[in-house]
Design an enzyme around this catalytic site. Structure first.
Site, PDB file in Angstrom:
ATOM      1  N   ILE A   1     -25.466  12.053  -5.613  1.00  0.00           N
ATOM      2  CA  ILE A   1     -24.660  13.209  -5.211  1.00  0.00           C
ATOM      3  C   ILE A   1     -23.204  12.805  -5.001  1.00  0.00           C
ATOM      4  O   ILE A   1     -22.280  13.467  -5.490  1.00  0.00           O
ATOM      5  CB  ILE A   1     -25.232  13.846  -3.933  1.00  0.00           C
ATOM      6  CG1 ILE A   1     -26.641  14.402  -4.205  1.00  0.00           C
ATOM      7  CG2 ILE A   1     -24.320  14.943  -3.408  1.00  0.00           C
ATOM      8  CD1 ILE A   1     -27.395  14.824  -2.963  1.00  0.00           C
TER       9      ILE A   1
ATOM     10  N   THR B   1     -22.598  17.534   3.695  1.00  0.00           N
ATOM     11  CA  THR B   1     -23.743  18.161   3.035  1.00  0.00           C
ATOM     12  C   THR B   1     -24.916  17.193   2.965  1.00  0.00           C
ATOM     13  O   THR B   1     -25.827  17.382   2.172  1.00  0.00           O
ATOM     14  CB  THR B   1     -23.375  18.621   1.607  1.00  0.00           C
ATOM     15  OG1 THR B   1     -22.838  17.509   0.877  1.00  0.00           O
ATOM     16  CG2 THR B   1     -22.360  19.748   1.627  1.00  0.00           C
ATOM     17  N   SER B   2     -24.893  16.167   3.797  1.00  0.00           N
ATOM     18  CA  SER B   2     -25.909  15.123   3.735  1.00  0.00           C
ATOM     19  C   SER B   2     -26.961  15.284   4.824  1.00  0.00           C
ATOM     20  O   SER B   2     -28.020  15.870   4.599  1.00  0.00           O
ATOM     21  CB  SER B   2     -25.258  13.744   3.801  1.00  0.00           C
ATOM     22  OG  SER B   2     -26.215  12.726   3.579  1.00  0.00           O
ATOM     23  N   ARG B   3     -26.677  14.779   6.017  1.00  0.00           N
ATOM     24  CA  ARG B   3     -27.585  14.910   7.149  1.00  0.00           C
ATOM     25  C   ARG B   3     -26.770  15.192   8.415  1.00  0.00           C
ATOM     26  O   ARG B   3     -25.730  14.573   8.648  1.00  0.00           O
ATOM     27  CB  ARG B   3     -28.430  13.635   7.348  1.00  0.00           C
ATOM     28  CG  ARG B   3     -29.547  13.467   6.328  1.00  0.00           C
ATOM     29  CD  ARG B   3     -30.623  14.526   6.509  1.00  0.00           C
ATOM     30  NE  ARG B   3     -31.733  14.383   5.569  1.00  0.00           N
ATOM     31  CZ  ARG B   3     -31.826  15.026   4.403  1.00  0.00           C
ATOM     32  NH1 ARG B   3     -30.849  15.828   4.025  1.00  0.00           N
ATOM     33  NH2 ARG B   3     -32.873  14.868   3.630  1.00  0.00           N
TER      34      ARG B   3
ATOM     35  N   ASP C   1     -23.195  21.868   5.808  1.00  0.00           N
ATOM     36  CA  ASP C   1     -24.412  22.507   5.306  1.00  0.00           C
ATOM     37  C   ASP C   1     -25.631  21.960   6.035  1.00  0.00           C
ATOM     38  O   ASP C   1     -26.762  22.332   5.737  1.00  0.00           O
ATOM     39  CB  ASP C   1     -24.544  22.251   3.792  1.00  0.00           C
ATOM     40  CG  ASP C   1     -25.681  23.027   3.151  1.00  0.00           C
ATOM     41  OD1 ASP C   1     -25.764  24.243   3.389  1.00  0.00           O
ATOM     42  OD2 ASP C   1     -26.484  22.407   2.415  1.00  0.00           O
TER      43      ASP C   1
ATOM     44  N   GLU D   1     -30.725  21.216  13.414  1.00  0.00           N
ATOM     45  CA  GLU D   1     -31.069  22.304  12.497  1.00  0.00           C
ATOM     46  C   GLU D   1     -32.566  22.584  12.419  1.00  0.00           C
ATOM     47  O   GLU D   1     -32.971  23.692  12.041  1.00  0.00           O
ATOM     48  CB  GLU D   1     -30.548  22.011  11.095  1.00  0.00           C
ATOM     49  CG  GLU D   1     -31.253  20.879  10.366  1.00  0.00           C
ATOM     50  CD  GLU D   1     -30.747  20.729   8.936  1.00  0.00           C
ATOM     51  OE1 GLU D   1     -31.554  20.908   8.018  1.00  0.00           O
ATOM     52  OE2 GLU D   1     -29.554  20.422   8.743  1.00  0.00           O
TER      53      GLU D   1
ATOM     54  N   HIS E   1     -28.179  24.669   5.088  1.00  0.00           N
ATOM     55  CA  HIS E   1     -28.882  23.719   4.224  1.00  0.00           C
ATOM     56  C   HIS E   1     -29.225  24.343   2.877  1.00  0.00           C
ATOM     57  O   HIS E   1     -30.356  24.252   2.396  1.00  0.00           O
ATOM     58  CB  HIS E   1     -30.159  23.206   4.911  1.00  0.00           C
ATOM     59  CG  HIS E   1     -30.502  21.797   4.529  1.00  0.00           C
ATOM     60  ND1 HIS E   1     -30.709  20.798   5.439  1.00  0.00           N
ATOM     61  CD2 HIS E   1     -30.665  21.216   3.315  1.00  0.00           C
ATOM     62  CE1 HIS E   1     -30.994  19.671   4.811  1.00  0.00           C
ATOM     63  NE2 HIS E   1     -30.963  19.899   3.517  1.00  0.00           N
ATOM     64  N   GLN E   2     -28.237  24.963   2.264  1.00  0.00           N
ATOM     65  CA  GLN E   2     -28.462  25.619   0.985  1.00  0.00           C
ATOM     66  C   GLN E   2     -27.868  24.850  -0.184  1.00  0.00           C
ATOM     67  O   GLN E   2     -27.892  25.317  -1.325  1.00  0.00           O
ATOM     68  CB  GLN E   2     -27.898  27.042   0.996  1.00  0.00           C
ATOM     69  CG  GLN E   2     -26.384  27.130   0.944  1.00  0.00           C
ATOM     70  CD  GLN E   2     -25.878  28.556   0.901  1.00  0.00           C
ATOM     71  OE1 GLN E   2     -25.857  29.232   1.928  1.00  0.00           O
ATOM     72  NE2 GLN E   2     -25.468  29.021  -0.259  1.00  0.00           N
TER      73      GLN E   2
ATOM     74  N   PHE F   1     -28.882  22.450  -1.911  1.00  0.00           N
ATOM     75  CA  PHE F   1     -29.844  22.154  -2.980  1.00  0.00           C
ATOM     76  C   PHE F   1     -30.300  23.408  -3.720  1.00  0.00           C
ATOM     77  O   PHE F   1     -30.982  23.312  -4.739  1.00  0.00           O
ATOM     78  CB  PHE F   1     -31.093  21.487  -2.383  1.00  0.00           C
ATOM     79  CG  PHE F   1     -32.005  22.456  -1.668  1.00  0.00           C
ATOM     80  CD1 PHE F   1     -33.149  22.948  -2.290  1.00  0.00           C
ATOM     81  CD2 PHE F   1     -31.714  22.908  -0.391  1.00  0.00           C
ATOM     82  CE1 PHE F   1     -33.982  23.856  -1.648  1.00  0.00           C
ATOM     83  CE2 PHE F   1     -32.536  23.818   0.261  1.00  0.00           C
ATOM     84  CZ  PHE F   1     -33.678  24.291  -0.375  1.00  0.00           C
TER      85      PHE F   1
END
Length: 329
Positions: A155, A232-234, A258, A263, A295-296, A298
């Protein structure tokens, strides 16, 4: 083979059924997240399929062992929610989807950056209200800016290439240098250099003890005033309380996430009719220079298709050949 899915959403059901048209497997889908309270929902399935917010700790794994579960199939790349040592001790194998569509997540990171910089979300709401003024919508050219990329796996590498296409100076940090990126013009530097010199920092590294809260009060203090931070990772890569403080004093100029550290209690669920009890997230969403998506990153057709195909391929190999594809040890 019987497979039980936890945290199953309608799109999971659609894409996995699409990948199982020949009926090689029998599926059971549960909307509930896997945790210590509902592991008892497992019947006689040999395989459980879990997602990022399912909790697969030692207690849960002990329950899985007693239920006769032989394989934990992660339908995601990350595996920080699984106690791998406990799984190994219980004789339960773990597989994952190491790469589905790196373009999906990298492009979402770029989307967050562009929307924050050019205030797209603000202008959209203004125009809907009949307000066509430009005051307060000023952004900056990405061309020529220094972009710091932490983690250049699949990524992160795609994100680097996109930023190079914008004419940015791209600095990267990773344990392993990607020679192809170096040839394209990416410069590998220390993490301290990333923090000190980047106009934009985008996180694309896994969550481990060594990376947990890598964005904290100390690292933020070394960053440029007005730095834009994208994750956008963790969620655990960021100490959210420190970021909130830095947003309040404008040290962080904009934040796009994200993922969020807590979460698992919120994402993939609908709380629109409730009061969200997470005060930190509620505070974050009050800032005009913060974008939070659930978390969208992906969430594209290509990625969902690939996730289903690779997950089912992992399970088929385990069932028929005893050879594990994409095993996590």
């Amino acid at each position: 083979m019987d497979i039980l899915f936890f945290s199953a959403q309608p799109y999971d059901i659609h894409y996995f059924n699409q990948g199982n048209q020949q009926g090689a497997h029998r599926f059971r889908f549960l909307e509930a997240q896997l945790n210590e309270d509902n592991a008892a929902l497992i019947k006689d399935e040999a395989v459980i399929c879990v997602f990022v917010n399912d909790k697969v700790n030692a207690t849960v794994i002990n329950e899985l062992q007693q239920k006769g579960v032989r394989l934990i199939a992660l339908r995601c790349a990350g595996f920080n929610n699984v106690d791998l040592k406990a799984a190994a001790a219980a004789g339960i194998k773990v597989v994952r989807v190491p790469a589905y569509s790196p373009h999906a997540v990298a492009e979402h990171a770029v989307a967050l950056l562009l929307a924050l910089n050019r205030k797209i979300y603000k202008s959209y709401n203004r125009v809907r209200d009949g307000n066509f003024t430009l005051s307060g919508l000023e952004g900056f050219d990405l061309f020529g800016k220094t972009i710091g990329v932490v983690g250049t796996g699949n990524i992160g590498a795609v994100f680097c290439r996109i930023m190079l296409g914008f004419g940015c100076k791209v600095y990267a940090h990773d344990i392993y240098e990607n020679e192809e990126l170096v040839e394209l013009g990416v410069k590998y530097v220390s993490l301290d250099t990333i923090f000190a010199q980047s106009d934009v920092i985008s996180l694309h590294c896994p969550l481990m003890e060594s990376t947990r809260h890598m964005i904290n009060a100390n690292s933020i203090a070394s960053m440029k005033m007005g730095v834009v931070l994208i994750n956008t990772s963790r969620g655990g890569l960021i100490d959210t309380a420190s970021v909130v403080a830095a947003l309040k004093n404008s040290h962080i100029g904009a934040l796009g996430i994200d993922v969020y550290e807590q979460e698992e209690h919120l994402f993939f669920q609908n709380f629109s009719g409730s009061i969200i009890q997470d005060d930190v997230l509620s505070r974050l969403t009050t800032f005009p220079n913060v974008l939070v998506t659930a978390h969208q990153g992906f969430f594209t057709k290509e990625a969902l298709t690939q996730i289903a195909e690779v997950t089912l391929s992992n399970i088929r190999s385990f069932e028929k050949e005893g050879v594990l594809l994409n095993e996590v040890k």
